[in-house]
Design a protein around this motif. Sequence first.
Motif, short mmCIF file in Angstrom:
data_model
loop_
_atom_site.label_atom_id
_atom_site.label_comp_id
_atom_site.label_asym_id
_atom_site.label_seq_id
_atom_site.Cartn_x
_atom_site.Cartn_y
_atom_site.Cartn_z
N ILE A 138 0.91 -1.23 0.01
CA ILE A 138 -0.12 -0.05 -0.05
C ILE A 138 0.99 1.15 0.09
CG2 ILE A 138 -0.25 0.10 2.60
CD1 ILE A 138 -2.94 1.13 2.13
N ARG A 139 0.45 2.27 -0.68
CA ARG A 139 1.30 3.50 -0.71
C ARG A 139 0.87 4.59 0.35
NH1 ARG A 139 1.29 4.97 -7.20
NH2 ARG A 139 2.41 3.23 -7.85
N GLN A 140 1.93 5.05 1.00
CA GLN A 140 1.74 6.12 1.70
C GLN A 140 1.76 7.39 0.90
OE1 GLN A 140 5.06 6.91 4.38
NE2 GLN A 140 3.89 8.40 5.91
N LYS A 141 0.62 8.17 0.85
CA LYS A 141 0.48 9.21 -0.21
C LYS A 141 1.33 10.35 0.09
CE LYS A 141 -4.22 7.73 -1.64
NZ LYS A 141 -4.17 6.48 -0.72
N GLU A 142 1.66 10.64 1.57
CA GLU A 142 2.48 11.85 1.76
C GLU A 142 3.56 11.33 2.78
OE1 GLU A 142 0.55 15.67 2.82
OE2 GLU A 142 -1.44 14.32 2.45
N PRO A 143 4.70 11.96 2.73
CA PRO A 143 5.75 11.57 3.65
C PRO A 143 5.47 12.21 5.17
CG PRO A 143 6.65 13.16 2.27
CD PRO A 143 5.27 12.67 1.81
N LYS A 144 4.63 11.70 5.94
CA LYS A 144 4.16 12.30 7.26
C LYS A 144 4.82 11.75 8.36
CE LYS A 144 -0.08 12.66 6.52
NZ LYS A 144 -1.76 13.03 6.57
N GLY A 145 5.82 10.90 8.13
CA GLY A 145 6.44 10.16 9.16
C GLY A 145 5.96 8.81 9.41
N LEU A 146 6.65 8.07 10.47
CA LEU A 146 6.68 6.73 10.58
C LEU A 146 5.00 6.40 10.96
CD1 LEU A 146 7.71 3.58 11.04
CD2 LEU A 146 8.60 4.36 12.97
N GLY A 147 4.72 7.18 12.01
CA GLY A 147 3.17 6.84 12.66
C GLY A 147 2.18 6.78 11.62
N ASP A 148 2.41 7.66 10.70
CA ASP A 148 1.53 7.82 9.64
C ASP A 148 1.67 6.61 8.49
OD1 ASP A 148 -0.47 9.28 7.73
OD2 ASP A 148 1.00 9.11 6.52
N ALA A 149 2.81 6.39 8.22
CA ALA A 149 2.98 5.01 7.55
C ALA A 149 2.40 3.66 8.13
CB ALA A 149 4.67 4.80 7.48
#
Length: 302
Positions: free
Chosen positions: A110-121
């Motif tokens: 799955i893609r993380q759409k924005e590089p907002k950090g490990l927690g968001d990933a």
Amino acid sequence: MNRKIKNSATRIRKAVIPAAGLGTRFLPATKALPKEMLPIVDIPTIQYIVEEAVESGIEEILIITNSTKHVMENHFDKNYELEERLKASGKMKQLEQIDEIANLANIFYIRQKEPKGLGDAILCAKSFIGDEPFAVLLGDDVVVNEGGKAALKQLIDQYEETRASIVGVQTVDKKDVSKYGIVAPSQSHPASGRLVKLSDMVEKPATDQAPSQMAVLGRYVLNPEIFELLETQGRGAGNEIQLTDAIKRLMDRQAVYAYDFEGIRYDVGDKFGFIKATIDFSLKREDLKDKVQEYINTLVTK
């Protein structure tokens, strides 16, 4: 406040591998090649991480990627044209190797759409994980524990005993604490061997403000309540959503432990750490060790 842990009898069968980072420390190599595909000798670092997960009993793996990392997906997929060419050339050992890679585990992406950090990933994995405890393995940390249990398996064994979230730690030099999430052991609960209950975690503290020298080193087993906290987690260090901050809030709801896992850990997200891993791994290979050792000896005598 202690809340009941959901599905506490569930075993750990799913893992998440965040691999959406840009790998800027390895530019220009990572301009076109994901850092997770940089090889230690001839095996990409991401494969070592997947193999550790499988060795630890994981059945399904979700890799968090971004739009530039198709090559990583291709690595764990079948390549029929290559297989046919190897077969026609009689290169059966190589054919067996790439066939094994494609059958390591059930791997999803799955893609993380924005590089907002490990927690968001990690939050990207919520639907995949559902209401189960799960493992997290960071690709910058390759751990070797020859003759013993894989690092993640050590944490899973502790989870089966405690039914509490476990973070993997090792002691680092005091000068390096600002590079890591650092844990604070509970003063009211004495450590039990390598297992210690936590009272706090601090993401990348200043050297004189670190609560210990025990650093979180890329292995976690987490209860699913972490997702509820990640959904409301504000930005922290680096203006990113930090997993460390959410785990700290989880401590207000249920016990969280750290386990000082056994094994040699290589920080392959660091250039020197990557070089160390390459040298050490090559010295363990029958086809390379003599030549590498001979070359090292020539350097020493110069």
